[in-house]
Design an enzyme around this catalytic site. Structure first.
Site, PDB file in Angstrom:
ATOM      1  N   CYS A 345       0.835  -1.199   0.000  1.00 37.93           N
ATOM      2  CA  CYS A 345       0.000   0.000   0.000  1.00 37.93           C
ATOM      3  C   CYS A 345       0.881   1.267   0.000  1.00 37.93           C
ATOM      4  CB  CYS A 345      -0.968  -0.036   1.176  1.00 37.93           C
ATOM      5  SG  CYS A 345      -2.355   1.119   1.012  1.00 37.93           S
ATOM      6  N   HIS A 447      -3.652  -5.403   1.243  1.00 41.67           N
ATOM      7  CA  HIS A 447      -3.245  -5.780   2.587  1.00 41.67           C
ATOM      8  C   HIS A 447      -3.704  -7.213   2.869  1.00 41.67           C
ATOM      9  CE1 HIS A 447      -2.085  -1.777   4.113  1.00 41.67           C
ATOM     10  NE2 HIS A 447      -3.090  -1.293   3.401  1.00 41.67           N
TER      11      HIS A 447
END
Length: 496
Positions: A345, A447
Site C-alpha cells: 500500500c 493488505h
C-alpha cells in the site's frame, strides 16, 4: 430482543481492554448466544474494510471472535491520526471531512446521536453486546465530553469490568483511583476488577484484593497471568517488550530459532511515524523460522534478508522521515545486492518514482525509484475487499506465481507505469501489484497477504496459526482464570 451489555473499561490505555473484549466475544458466542462487539470511538491507524466502509481492526477481530459479520455500526467513529495534531474522522465507515475540520470538543454533540443509534440497533439484534471503552473512564478533563466510556455504559445499562495492567506496578492504586474519581452512580456500573499480566504466585497478592473490596465494595474477579503468546495483534502501535527493535512476541515464538537445519529468515519492517495496518504481520510472529524486527536506522537493516515497507497513513511525510534517517540508501543497497524488498500500500507508493498530489491529499515528492511507477493521489478513498491471483513471477518472488489471496484495499491514490521508463512486471491484474525487472522488489496494494494461509505456505512452507484457534484460546484462558460464575452473572437479569 434487547441485548445484555458487558463493557470492558481500563485504568489506562494498553491495560488489556481490546484482547479481553475479544475473549468475551468468543466465550459468549460459544454459549450459543448471538454476540456483537461495539466501540463508540477508536483512535487507530489499524483499520479493516468491512460492510459499509472501514472500522478499527480491534472491532474487526472482535466480530470474527463473536462469529458475526464485521460492519461499521460496531465502531461508528474512527479517528485516524495523520499528524501529531490532526486526525482523519471516519463516521460509520466513511471519511467525514466536515467532522475532520470540526474542533475536537465540539464533535461529541454532533456524533453522539449516531453513535447511540448504532449501539441501539446492535442491542435490538443480538443477545449480548460486548463493549470496549477507550483509555480511562476517569480522565477528568474529558469526562464532560465523553462519548466512549461512561456515557455509553449508562446508555446501555452495561455491566462493567475494570481492567488494569499489574505488570506496570501500582495496579491497586490505579483501580482505586479510577473508582474514586467516578460519580457514585457510575461506580455502581462496575461489577468487577480484573488484574491483567500478572507474573508470579497469585496468592501473594493477598490481602490487597480484599482490602480493595472493603474500600469499594467491588470484588477482584480475575487475575490473568502474563500471556504474550495469545496470538491476537495489538490494537495499535508496536510494543517493545522484547528489546529496542523487537515485535511483541513471546519468547521462543517468531524469534527465528535456529533448529540446526537452517538459519532463520530475518525480516525487518520499517517503522515510520505514520505506520498503519501493522497488525497484518502478526501471523509471521508465530512462525519459528522467521525473525521479525522493526527498523528505524540503516543499522537495523544490515542483517535483513527481507525489508518490508508497510502501509502509511501519510505516505509523503513518512517517506521524508525515511530519507532523513538514511534508510532510503540502505533499502536501495539491499535491493542492489539481491535482497528482497516488499512494499504494501503506502510502501508500494514509496517504491515508485514519484508522488503527485494536486488535490492536497497527501503531498508531492520523489519516490525511492525501485519500481517504475507514478502515484497520483485522488480525493476518493479506495475501500474494498478483493480476491486476486499472482501472475507468473520471477526470481525471489517466484514461489507466489499463480497463488490466490484474499485481501483488502484501503488507500488514497492510484499507481501506474511511468510512461518514460522500462515497464514493470504486473504481478497482479488491475493495477494491484508490480514486480521490478530484476525480480527482487515487489509492491502491492492488497493488505493481508500474510493472513492468507496459501501465501504463507507458498513463501515459507508452513501453516500460520488460524484466527479461530486464537479466539478459542482466548476464551479458554478467561474461562480458566475468571472466578466461577462471573461471566454468566454479567449477562444475567438485573439485580442478579
Amino acid at each position: 430482543m434487547t441485548a445484555r451489555c458487558v463493557m470492558v473499561l481500563g485504568t489506562t490505555s494498553g491495560a488489556g481492554k481490546s484482547w479481553l473484549a475479544t475473549a468475551l466475544c468468543r466465550w459468549y458466542a460459544r454459549q450459543g448466544l448471538k454476540v456483537a462487539p461495539f466501540k463508540a470511538q477508536n483512535m487507530s491507524n489499524n483499520a479493516r474494510v468491512v460492510a459499509g466502509g472501514e472500522i478499527g481492526s480491534a472491532q474487526y477481530f472482535q466480530a470474527l471472535a463473536a462469529r458475526a459479520g464485521p460492519e461499521v455500526r460496531m465502531n461508528p467513529l474512527l479517528l485516524k491520526p495523520e499528524s501529531d495534531t490532526h486526525s482523519q474522522v471516519v463516521m460509520l465507515g466513511q471519511v467525514d471531512e466536515a467532522l475532520s475540520r470540526m474542533p475536537w470538543r465540539d464533535r461529541g454533540a454532533v456524533v453522539w446521536p449516531r453513535v447511540a443509534a448504532a449501539l441501539d440497533e446492535l442491542r435490538a439484534e443480538n443477545d449480548v453486546v460486548v463493549i470496549e471503552g477507550a483509555g480511562s473512564p476517569a480522565e477528568i478533563n474529558l469526562m464532560a465530553s465523553d462519548i466512549v466510556n461512561l456515557r455509553v455504559a449508562r446508555h446501555a445499562g452495561a455491566r462493567c469490568l475494570l481492567v488494569t495492567d499489574i505488570d506496570r506496578g501500582g495496579a491497586f492504586a490505579h483501580l482505586y483511583g479510577t473508582w474514586a474519581l467516578l460519580a457514585e452512580a457510575d461506580r455502581r456500573l462496575i461489577d468487577g476488577f480484573v488484574l491483567n499480566k500478572f507474573r508470579g504466585d497469585a496468592s501473594l497478592l493477598a490481602p490487597a484484593p480484599q482490602m480493595l473490596r472493603d474500600l469499594t465494595g467491588i470484588p477482584t474477579v480475575a487475575t490473568l497471568p502474563m500471556w504474550r503468546g495469545h496470538g491476537l495483534p495489538e490494537e495499535d502501535g508496536f510494543h517493545e517488550a522484547g528489546g529496542a527493535n523487537s515485535l511483541p512476541l513471546p519468547l521462543g515464538e517468531g524469534r527465528g530459532e535456529d533448529t540446526g537445519r537452517h538459519a532463520p529468515t530475518k525480516i525487518s519492517i520499517v517503522a515510520y511515524p505514520r505506520i498503519s495496518n501493522l497488525d497484518e504481520f502478526q501471523p509471521l510472529a508465530h512462525l519459528p523460522q522467521i525473525h521479525l524486527s522493526w527498523a528505524r536506522t540503516p543499522q537495523d537493516l544490515a542483517a535483513a534478508d527481507w525489508i518490508i515497507l508497510p502501509g502509511s497513513k501519510h505516505t509523503s511525510s513518512d517517506l521524508q522521515w525515511l530519507r532523513a534517517q538514511g534508510l532510503d540508501r540502505a533499502i536501495a543497497q539491499h535491493a542492489a545486492k539481491g535482497g528482497r524488498v516488499l512494499g504494501i500500500c503506502g510502501g508500494l507508493q514509496m517504491l515508485g518514482e514519484a508522488l503527485i498530489d494536486t488535490e492536497g491529499i497527501d503531498g508531492n515528492g520523489p519516490g525511492l525509484g525501485l519500481l517504475p511507477l507514478v502515484t497520483v493521489f485522488e480525493p476518493r478513498k479506495t475501500l474494498r475487499r478483493r480476491a486476486a491471483r499472482f501472475e507468473a513471477l520471477q526470481g525471489a518472488w517466484s514461489a507466489l506465481s499463480g497463488v490466490e489471496m484474499d485481501g483488502y484495499e484501503i488507500h488514497h491514490g492510484r499507481s501506474a507505469q511511468h510512461p518514460a521508463m522500462a515497464r514493470a512486471h504486473e504481478a497482479m491484474p488491475e493495477g494491484l501489484a508490480w514486480q521490478s525487472s530484476e525480480g527482487h522488489v515487489l509492491g502491492l496494494y492488497l493488505h493481508g497477504m500474510f493472513e492468507d494461509a496459501r501465501v504463507v505456505h507458498a513463501l515459507f512452507g508452513a501453516q500460520a496459526r488460524t484466527l479461530d484457534s486464537v479466539f478459542d484460546g482466548l476464551a479458554d484462558f478467561i474461562d480458566t482464570h475468571f472466578d466461577t460464575g462471573v461471566l454468566t452473572h454479567l449477562i444475567g437479569a438485573a439485580g442478579e
